[in-house]
Design an enzyme around this catalytic site. Structure first.
Site, PDB file in Angstrom:
ATOM      1  N   ASP A  30       0.848  -1.191   0.000  1.00  0.00           N
ATOM      2  CA  ASP A  30       0.000   0.000   0.000  1.00  0.00           C
ATOM      3  C   ASP A  30       0.887   1.247   0.000  1.00  0.00           C
ATOM      4  O   ASP A  30       1.871   1.320   0.722  1.00  0.00           O
ATOM      5  CB  ASP A  30      -0.915  -0.008   1.229  1.00  0.00           C
ATOM      6  CG  ASP A  30      -2.066   0.964   1.107  1.00  0.00           C
ATOM      7  OD1 ASP A  30      -3.220   0.518   1.035  1.00  0.00           O
ATOM      8  OD2 ASP A  30      -1.806   2.201   1.079  1.00  0.00           O
ATOM      9  N   ASN A  86     -12.932  -3.201   2.723  1.00  0.00           N
ATOM     10  CA  ASN A  86     -13.877  -2.097   2.836  1.00  0.00           C
ATOM     11  C   ASN A  86     -14.805  -2.153   1.636  1.00  0.00           C
ATOM     12  O   ASN A  86     -14.348  -2.164   0.488  1.00  0.00           O
ATOM     13  CB  ASN A  86     -13.127  -0.760   2.863  1.00  0.00           C
ATOM     14  CG  ASN A  86     -12.210  -0.636   4.064  1.00  0.00           C
ATOM     15  OD1 ASN A  86     -12.562  -1.050   5.164  1.00  0.00           O
ATOM     16  ND2 ASN A  86     -11.024  -0.085   3.860  1.00  0.00           N
ATOM     17  N   GLY A  92     -15.362   3.122   3.849  1.00  0.00           N
ATOM     18  CA  GLY A  92     -13.984   3.552   3.653  1.00  0.00           C
ATOM     19  C   GLY A  92     -13.350   3.102   2.354  1.00  0.00           C
ATOM     20  O   GLY A  92     -12.156   3.313   2.148  1.00  0.00           O
ATOM     21  N   HIS A  99     -10.110  -5.519  -3.089  1.00  0.00           N
ATOM     22  CA  HIS A  99      -8.785  -5.801  -2.528  1.00  0.00           C
ATOM     23  C   HIS A  99      -8.902  -6.211  -1.074  1.00  0.00           C
ATOM     24  O   HIS A  99      -9.739  -5.692  -0.335  1.00  0.00           O
ATOM     25  CB  HIS A  99      -7.843  -4.585  -2.653  1.00  0.00           C
ATOM     26  CG  HIS A  99      -8.435  -3.292  -2.188  1.00  0.00           C
ATOM     27  ND1 HIS A  99      -9.330  -2.572  -2.957  1.00  0.00           N
ATOM     28  CD2 HIS A  99      -8.273  -2.582  -1.042  1.00  0.00           C
ATOM     29  CE1 HIS A  99      -9.686  -1.479  -2.305  1.00  0.00           C
ATOM     30  NE2 HIS A  99      -9.065  -1.467  -1.130  1.00  0.00           N
ATOM     31  N   HIS A 101      -6.882  -5.878   2.335  1.00  0.00           N
ATOM     32  CA  HIS A 101      -5.766  -5.259   3.030  1.00  0.00           C
ATOM     33  C   HIS A 101      -5.170  -6.328   3.936  1.00  0.00           C
ATOM     34  O   HIS A 101      -5.904  -6.926   4.748  1.00  0.00           O
ATOM     35  CB  HIS A 101      -6.235  -4.112   3.931  1.00  0.00           C
ATOM     36  CG  HIS A 101      -6.787  -2.922   3.220  1.00  0.00           C
ATOM     37  ND1 HIS A 101      -6.054  -1.765   3.044  1.00  0.00           N
ATOM     38  CD2 HIS A 101      -8.007  -2.687   2.671  1.00  0.00           C
ATOM     39  CE1 HIS A 101      -6.801  -0.870   2.410  1.00  0.00           C
ATOM     40  NE2 HIS A 101      -7.996  -1.398   2.179  1.00  0.00           N
TER      41      HIS A 101
HETATM   42  P1  5GP Z   1      -9.639   1.288   0.338  1.00  0.00           P
HETATM   43  O1  5GP Z   1      -9.708   2.647   0.975  1.00  0.00           O
HETATM   44  O2  5GP Z   1     -10.318   1.309  -1.016  1.00  0.00           O
HETATM   45  O3  5GP Z   1     -10.076   0.161   1.191  1.00  0.00           O
HETATM   46  O4  5GP Z   1      -8.092   1.017   0.091  1.00  0.00           O
HETATM   47  C1  5GP Z   1      -7.403   1.568  -0.990  1.00  0.00           C
HETATM   48  C2  5GP Z   1      -5.941   1.565  -0.621  1.00  0.00           C
HETATM   49  O5  5GP Z   1      -5.206   1.743  -1.814  1.00  0.00           O
HETATM   50  C3  5GP Z   1      -5.539   2.697   0.322  1.00  0.00           C
HETATM   51  O6  5GP Z   1      -4.991   2.145   1.513  1.00  0.00           O
HETATM   52  C4  5GP Z   1      -4.520   3.501  -0.483  1.00  0.00           C
HETATM   53  O7  5GP Z   1      -3.437   3.945   0.301  1.00  0.00           O
HETATM   54  C5  5GP Z   1      -4.066   2.513  -1.544  1.00  0.00           C
HETATM   55  N1  5GP Z   1      -3.693   3.103  -2.810  1.00  0.00           N
HETATM   56  C6  5GP Z   1      -4.383   4.048  -3.497  1.00  0.00           C
HETATM   57  N2  5GP Z   1      -3.756   4.338  -4.647  1.00  0.00           N
HETATM   58  C7  5GP Z   1      -2.636   3.553  -4.681  1.00  0.00           C
HETATM   59  C8  5GP Z   1      -1.584   3.410  -5.625  1.00  0.00           C
HETATM   60  O8  5GP Z   1      -1.540   4.062  -6.684  1.00  0.00           O
HETATM   61  N3  5GP Z   1      -0.613   2.506  -5.328  1.00  0.00           N
HETATM   62  C9  5GP Z   1      -0.645   1.767  -4.177  1.00  0.00           C
HETATM   63  N4  5GP Z   1       0.377   0.913  -3.987  1.00  0.00           N
HETATM   64  N5  5GP Z   1      -1.627   1.882  -3.257  1.00  0.00           N
HETATM   65  C10 5GP Z   1      -2.610   2.770  -3.512  1.00  0.00           C
END
Ligand code: 5GP
Ligand code: ZN
Length: 113
Positions: A30, A86, A92, A99, A101
């Site tokens: 991340d 999420n 969130g 995905h 986490h």
């Molecule tokens: P969500 O909020 O959708 O559950 O998680 C999305 C995650 O993707 C976040 O923790 C954010 O930091 C990560 N993220 C967003 N854009 C990128 C990216 O371009 N590269 C990487 N490696 N992580 C990303």
């Protein structure tokens, strides 16, 4: 889904620190880690949300968990890690490509915020 950042990472068009990849699943760090170990595990084929998973997706969703196990072992956090999904903005979700986490390397409390 050419505008999806995770699809672009899977295809190698956007750089990411990939820790595991096979024909159906990709795992990468991340960009804004919430724990010492914070890896995202995604299906290579685009699925927007957990709420969009179909019976046809059951195998690849299982493979996300198998990949999580492999990543946890590789990164030596198998003793204690958290897997989080999420679903939807209210929970969130900010990237609409399914995905897991994988969070590890520290203690976690329950319930989450
Ligand atoms: P969500 O909020 O959708 O559950 O998680 C999305 C995650 O993707 C976040 O923790 C954010 O930091 C990560 N993220 C967003 N854009 C990128 C990216 O371009 N590269 C990487 N490696 N992580 C990303
Ligand atoms: Zn995507």
């Amino acid at each position: 889904m050419s505008e999806c950042i995770f699809c672009a990472i899977v295809r190698g068009e956007v750089p990411a620190d990939i820790v595991y990849q096979d024909e159906r699943v990709t795992a990468f760090y991340d960009i804004h880690p919430a724990a010492p170990v914070h890896v995202l595990i995604v299906p290579n084929a685009h699925i927007a949300r957990a709420a969009d998973v179909t019976p046809e997706d059951a195998a690849v969703v299982g493979e996300l968990f198998v990949a999580a196990r492999r990543v946890a072992e590789t990164l030596e956090v198998s003793e204690g890690y958290r897997l989080v999904v999420n679903n939807g903005r209210r929970a969130g979700q900010s990237v609409f490509h399914l995905h897991l986490h994988l969070l590890g390397g520290r203690a976690f409390t329950w319930p989450p915020g």
